[in-house]
Design an enzyme around this catalytic site. Structure first.
Site, short mmCIF file in Angstrom:
data_model
loop_
_atom_site.label_atom_id
_atom_site.label_comp_id
_atom_site.label_asym_id
_atom_site.label_seq_id
_atom_site.Cartn_x
_atom_site.Cartn_y
_atom_site.Cartn_z
N ASP A 104 -4.98 -5.72 -27.90
CA ASP A 104 -5.63 -7.03 -27.95
C ASP A 104 -6.26 -7.23 -29.32
O ASP A 104 -6.56 -6.26 -30.04
CB ASP A 104 -6.72 -7.13 -26.88
CG ASP A 104 -6.15 -7.02 -25.48
OD1 ASP A 104 -4.96 -7.34 -25.30
OD2 ASP A 104 -6.91 -6.61 -24.58
N1 URA Z 1 -5.61 -2.56 -22.38
C1 URA Z 1 -6.31 -3.67 -22.69
O1 URA Z 1 -6.93 -4.29 -21.85
N2 URA Z 1 -6.32 -4.05 -23.98
C2 URA Z 1 -5.68 -3.39 -24.95
O2 URA Z 1 -5.74 -3.81 -26.10
C3 URA Z 1 -4.94 -2.25 -24.60
C4 URA Z 1 -4.92 -1.85 -23.30
#
Ligand code: URA
Length: 235
Positions: A104
């Site tokens: 993310d």
């Molecule tokens: N899980 C998430 O919620 N975000 C990420 O960036 C990676 C795994």
């Protein structure tokens, strides 16, 4: 067979313009012969290219470790936001380079980038059981019951069932989580089912490969051959 200038760019020697200049300046030989035409074609796995007398060890693919900072998106292109490719130094950029899996925008830490699709598939396919390890800080208290819940496979709010995951409580509000699949916002959604919001998330390990503690946020470097194989061992 590929053009000489294209090969040199792909090996990080310089931009198209820079390598064309090098060729014109008589700095490049192929199998000992001086080559002055950027469009000269050769098989880079069969011939030896030298730049200023230094032999180039041709690498078909590139494998990069990036310590992803928050605020950049793990896409190859975005019209309005900075991507992980935008922050790479020029000498590591290649055609076809893409992040291996997504983090993310606000997630930090270990990201691998490569132009080798088979390699990416081996890391990402849940069937290969390569665990991705995350450090998460939560907005509330963890308890040991959650360890069992993660182990049994969390059912997300939309009914999707996650594969068994490992939860290791570090302290009251932080934990390590290991998952071997990559559903959208997976770690955040898994904790939400336990009544907790993730307030900080960092990926620290992929398979047997740990984030290099000497690599600052935003920095990238090529993986060593040892690191490339370490991903698939001791996972
Ligand atoms: N899980 C998430 O919620 N975000 C990420 O960036 C990676 C795994």
């Amino acid at each position: 067979m590929e053009r000489l200038d294209k090969i040199l760019v792909s090996q990080g020697v310089g931009s198209r313009r820079e390598v064309q200049k090098l060729i014109k300046k008589k700095s490049v030989t192929v199998d000992g012969d001086l080559i002055l035409r950027p469009e000269f074609k050769l098989d880079p796995e069969e011939s030896e290219i030298a730049v200023n007398g230094q032999a180039l060890s041709f690498k078909k693919h590139i494998y990069i470790m990036l310590n992803k900072p928050a605020g950049v998106v793990s896409a190859t292109k975005d019209n309005s936001q900075k991507t992980v490719l935008d922050i790479l130094p020029e000498n590591l950029k290649r055609k076809g380079l893409a992040p291996v899996g997504r983090l993310d925008k606000d997630t930090e830490g270990l990201m691998i980038l490569s132009d080798d699709g088979d390699f990416a598939h081996k890391i990402l396919s849940p069937k290969k059981h390569i665990y991705k390890r995350y450090f998460a800080r939560l907005d509330g208290g963890l308890n040991t019951e959650m360890i069992e819940n993660f182990k049994n496979g969390i059912e997300l709010s939309d009914g999707e069932i996650c594969l068994p995951a490992k939860l290791e409580i570090a302290d009251k509000n932080s934990a390590y989580v290991e998952i071997c699949e990559g559903k959208f916002h997976q770690v955040k959604k898994m904790f939400l089912t336990q009544g907790l919001s993730v307030i900080y998330l960092e990926r620290v390990k992929i398979g047997g490969l740990e984030l290099d503690g000497n690599l600052h946020r935003g920095e990238a470097r090529e993986l060593t051959n040892y690191e490339k194989t370490a991903i698939f061992i001791g996972k």
